[in-house]
Design an enzyme around this catalytic site. Structure first.
Site, PDB file in Angstrom:
ATOM      1  N   GLY A  14       0.869  -1.178   0.000  1.00 47.70           N
ATOM      2  CA  GLY A  14       0.000   0.000   0.000  1.00 47.70           C
ATOM      3  C   GLY A  14       0.903   1.224   0.000  1.00 47.70           C
ATOM      4  O   GLY A  14       2.124   1.128  -0.199  1.00 47.70           O
ATOM      5  N   ALA A  16       2.039   2.979   2.412  1.00 43.47           N
ATOM      6  CA  ALA A  16       3.085   2.934   3.453  1.00 43.47           C
ATOM      7  C   ALA A  16       4.316   2.175   2.971  1.00 43.47           C
ATOM      8  O   ALA A  16       5.456   2.555   3.284  1.00 43.47           O
ATOM      9  CB  ALA A  16       2.534   2.281   4.717  1.00 43.47           C
ATOM     10  N   ASN A  42      -5.527  -1.474   0.650  1.00 42.52           N
ATOM     11  CA  ASN A  42      -6.532  -0.542   1.172  1.00 42.52           C
ATOM     12  C   ASN A  42      -6.340   0.876   0.659  1.00 42.52           C
ATOM     13  O   ASN A  42      -7.306   1.608   0.470  1.00 42.52           O
ATOM     14  CB  ASN A  42      -6.402  -0.465   2.698  1.00 42.52           C
ATOM     15  N   LEU A  45      -8.438   2.383  -1.902  1.00 45.98           N
ATOM     16  CA  LEU A  45      -9.842   2.682  -1.620  1.00 45.98           C
ATOM     17  C   LEU A  45     -10.045   4.068  -1.017  1.00 45.98           C
ATOM     18  O   LEU A  45     -11.169   4.523  -0.856  1.00 45.98           O
ATOM     19  CB  LEU A  45     -10.410   1.636  -0.645  1.00 45.98           C
ATOM     20  N   GLY A  48     -11.474  10.271   0.375  1.00 49.28           N
ATOM     21  CA  GLY A  48     -11.499  11.668   0.827  1.00 49.28           C
ATOM     22  C   GLY A  48     -10.295  12.457   0.378  1.00 49.28           C
ATOM     23  O   GLY A  48     -10.403  13.475  -0.322  1.00 49.28           O
ATOM     24  N   GLU A 115     -13.232  17.802   6.049  1.00 49.95           N
ATOM     25  CA  GLU A 115     -13.935  16.613   6.557  1.00 49.95           C
ATOM     26  C   GLU A 115     -14.137  16.808   8.052  1.00 49.95           C
ATOM     27  O   GLU A 115     -13.722  17.834   8.611  1.00 49.95           O
ATOM     28  CB  GLU A 115     -13.127  15.342   6.263  1.00 49.95           C
ATOM     29  N   ASP A 210      -1.886  -8.998   9.315  1.00 49.88           N
ATOM     30  CA  ASP A 210      -0.741  -9.910   9.242  1.00 49.88           C
ATOM     31  C   ASP A 210       0.497  -9.355   9.961  1.00 49.88           C
ATOM     32  O   ASP A 210       1.205 -10.096  10.648  1.00 49.88           O
ATOM     33  CB  ASP A 210      -0.418 -10.219   7.768  1.00 49.88           C
ATOM     34  N   HIS A 231     -16.117   3.971  10.621  1.00 48.17           N
ATOM     35  CA  HIS A 231     -16.493   5.082   9.731  1.00 48.17           C
ATOM     36  C   HIS A 231     -17.993   5.262   9.806  1.00 48.17           C
ATOM     37  O   HIS A 231     -18.748   4.289   9.673  1.00 48.17           O
ATOM     38  CB  HIS A 231     -16.051   4.793   8.293  1.00 48.17           C
ATOM     39  N   ARG A 280     -14.949  11.826  13.760  1.00 48.47           N
ATOM     40  CA  ARG A 280     -15.583  10.577  13.358  1.00 48.47           C
ATOM     41  C   ARG A 280     -16.103   9.725  14.520  1.00 48.47           C
ATOM     42  O   ARG A 280     -17.150   9.108  14.425  1.00 48.47           O
ATOM     43  CB  ARG A 280     -14.524   9.786  12.603  1.00 48.47           C
ATOM     44  N   HIS A 341     -13.374   0.626  10.185  1.00 50.43           N
ATOM     45  CA  HIS A 341     -12.707   1.339   9.084  1.00 50.43           C
ATOM     46  C   HIS A 341     -11.192   1.414   9.253  1.00 50.43           C
ATOM     47  O   HIS A 341     -10.461   1.228   8.290  1.00 50.43           O
ATOM     48  CB  HIS A 341     -13.292   2.756   9.029  1.00 50.43           C
ATOM     49  N   GLU A 365      -0.952   1.788   8.655  1.00 50.50           N
ATOM     50  CA  GLU A 365      -2.017   1.401   9.591  1.00 50.50           C
ATOM     51  C   GLU A 365      -1.586   0.351  10.605  1.00 50.50           C
ATOM     52  O   GLU A 365      -2.116   0.303  11.714  1.00 50.50           O
ATOM     53  CB  GLU A 365      -3.237   0.921   8.789  1.00 50.50           C
ATOM     54  N   ARG A 376      -8.577   8.893  15.026  1.00 50.20           N
ATOM     55  CA  ARG A 376      -7.827   9.555  13.940  1.00 50.20           C
ATOM     56  C   ARG A 376      -8.651  10.652  13.270  1.00 50.20           C
ATOM     57  O   ARG A 376      -9.830  10.461  12.961  1.00 50.20           O
ATOM     58  CB  ARG A 376      -7.436   8.515  12.886  1.00 50.20           C
ATOM     59  N   SER A 381      -4.466   9.701   7.452  1.00 54.90           N
ATOM     60  CA  SER A 381      -3.805   8.392   7.335  1.00 54.90           C
ATOM     61  C   SER A 381      -2.875   8.306   6.127  1.00 54.90           C
ATOM     62  O   SER A 381      -1.763   7.780   6.235  1.00 54.90           O
ATOM     63  CB  SER A 381      -4.830   7.257   7.304  1.00 54.90           C
TER      64      SER A 381
HETATM   65  C1  SIN Z   1     -13.222   9.217   3.858  1.00 56.90           C
HETATM   66  O1  SIN Z   1     -13.083   9.648   2.706  1.00 56.90           O
HETATM   67  O2  SIN Z   1     -14.197   9.491   4.552  1.00 56.90           O
HETATM   68  C2  SIN Z   1     -12.178   8.317   4.436  1.00 56.90           C
HETATM   69  C3  SIN Z   1     -10.905   9.010   4.557  1.00 56.90           C
HETATM   70  C4  SIN Z   1     -10.218   8.607   5.823  1.00 56.90           C
HETATM   71  O3  SIN Z   1     -10.434   7.504   6.312  1.00 56.90           O
HETATM   72  O4  SIN Z   1      -9.478   9.434   6.354  1.00 56.90           O
END
Ligand code: SIN
Length: 499
Positions: A14, A16, A42, A45, A48, A115, A210, A231, A280, A341, A365, A376, A381
């Protein structure tokens, strides 16, 4: 057994892992071990965006630090937060140099969004809501151009190789179950999330904890695993009943969407003056309460007061996914519910990503450097992956590593076919029910009893196979989460105890 000698082995591809690899001197050989194919990490995906101050304006830096601390209930490591925010600019500029086209306005200025928990617009995004995918695509192309980087797909890392508490690499299984050892001067765990421990998650189905499992079995320090982030707005599809939930980015609320309960009432004013843009943890807990009070398993995201054309352009991935369920953004309510999440705690590392085991690093992560505290802040992230990835690379670049010889001391088990899916499913049900958004002592003790039994049974019948190690990593991490949750009696951040 095949042995590959290398300067650096990275487990996980990923952001990282890949970003760290790109920042390590090209004179060093790097081997990246990828559990399945490169494109299903991940990071792909992430919708944001990536939070960060591009210009060094002290007031904005201070605000980002304060928002991060506040979201984390001030349980954060302040020094790590300061590093995260002040080193954002140089690393985001590197991403831009790797040809990542963050979205811009007509004048060519980078567009910024907001956000939950952010007091200013400071989140860069790409392809509207395809930030993770766009970043990963560009960096993977860059990786393929580097002659010193060797990528091994369909390679499952099983155990750390170590002696006298110094790490010498990892033992792996390839897709035909052949054992391979990477003997490395430096080892980096970048294995991502834990999502599949839970029954429902926004994570990809390779996220089986893992790295944490391997670190735990080698006696490496872990911390803060009780902090599991849910989330607030995963899509609650009435048509697709998959356990992997499609994310509706928090940026949709950042652009003005409301939350409504099943009776059509906007409810966030009861829980936070920041309304839908509260951090969140607070929003997920509020939704949980509303679902409980109204006897439903979802609430709604309301975008009907926003312009459909704007939403379609700003959130193309989400817009198109919802269309498959006959939901039109800007016209229809979107059913959503909170699901697992992000894993906040993990393998304890210092400000250079180093664990307490010599020559073993962790990033992203699976690592815990304390930046997130008890919860967080959204879009911190991806930032964490690049800032601390760069620091790990710098640490490796400046050290002179001695040549190593390592003799295999890993016990070899037999391989046999066994279906671990029912065990994984059982674990998911336990974790959703008793180790979710709201936790009680009785529930945690009940979960512990069952998860301990699962672990005991697995250990009794060791099996040299990928499904076995995934199940082992999952249940061992679940047990650590349960124990940490029992130990933390008070509610803080995303750990919410009602007794
Ligand atoms: C999101 O777009 O809501 C997720 C982004 C995040 O987990 O920081």
């Amino acid at each position: 057994m095949l042995q590959i000698k290398t300067d650096v082995v990275i487990v996980g591809a990923g952001l990282a892992g890949i970003y760290t690899a790109l920042n390590i001197d090209s004179t060093k050989r790097i081997d990246i071990v990828v559990k399945e194919s490169l494109v299903i990490a991940n990071s792909n995906l992430a919708q944001g965006g990536i939070a960060g101050e591009l210009d060094f304006i002290q007031e904005n830096i201070d605000l980002h630090i304060e928002d991060t601390l506040k979201a984390g209930s001030y349980l954060n490591n302040k020094e790590a937060v300061s590093v995260l925010v002040t080193e954002a600019s140089e690393n985001i500029k590197k991403l831009i140099a790797y040809n990542i086209d963050f979205d811009r306005d007509k004048n060519g200025d980078i567009l910024l969004t907001k956000e939950g928990g952010h007091s200013t617009r400071r989140i860069l995004h790409s392809g509207g809501d395809a930030t993770g995918k766009d970043i990963m695509n560009a960096l993977i192309i860059e990786c393929f151009e580097r002659k010193n980087i060797h990528i091994h797909e369909n390679m499952m890392a099983l155990e750390l190789l170590y002696k006298d508490f110094a790490c010498f690499g990892v033992s792996c299984l390839d897709k035909s179950n052949k054992s391979i050892q990477f003997i490395a001067k430096n080892t980096i765990l970048a294995t991502g999330g834990i999502g599949n421990i839970y029954g429902s998650t926004t994570n990809s189905d390779i996220a089986t904890s893992d790295g944490i499992g391997m670190a735990h079995r080698a006696g490496v320090k872990l911390e803060n695993l009780e902090f599991v982030q849910f989330h607030p707005t995963a899509f609650h599809s009435e048509i697709t009943k998959s356990r992997i939930k499609f994310l509706i980015s928090e940026a949709v609320r950042g652009e003005g969407a409301y939350l409504l309960n099943s009776e059509g009432e906007r409810f966030m004013s009861k829980y936070s003056p920041l309304l839908e843009l509260a951090p969140r943890d607070k929003v997920s807990q509020a939704i949980y309460r509303e679902m409980y009070d109204t006897w439903t398993d979802h609430v709604y995201l309301d975008t009907t007061h926003l312009d459909e054309k704007f939403l379609k352009k700003r959130f193309p991935t989400i817009y198109n996914r919802l269309k498959l369920d006959n939901i039109t953004m800007g016209k229809n309510l979107i059913p959503v519910s909170p699901v697992q999440h992000f894993n906040i705690g993990g393998i304890k590392v210092d400000l250079n990503g180093l664990t307490n085991m010599k020559n073993l690093y962790a990033n992203g992560e699976c690592a815990s450097n304390g930046v997130h505290g008890a919860n967080r802040l959204a879009s911190n992230s991806l930032l964490e992956c690049i800032v601390f990835g760069n620091r790990i690379a710098t640490d490796i670049n400046r050290k002179t590593s001695e040549n190593i010889e390592f003799k295999n001391n890993i016990e070899q088990y037999k391989t046999y076919q066994y279906n671990y899916k029912p065990i994984k499913r059982k674990l998911g049900t336990i974790m959703d029910e008793y180790v979710g958004i709201v936790r009680t002592e009785v529930g945690l003790l009940f979960a512990k009893k069952q998860a301990v039994d699962i672990e005991k049974n697995l250990i009794k019948y060791p099996n040299n196979s990928k499904p076995y190690y995934e199940a082992l990593n999952m249940v061992q991490t679940a047990n650590i989460i349960i124990n940490s949750s029992l130990n933390r009696k008070e509610s803080i951040g995303c750990h919410y105890r009602i007794n």
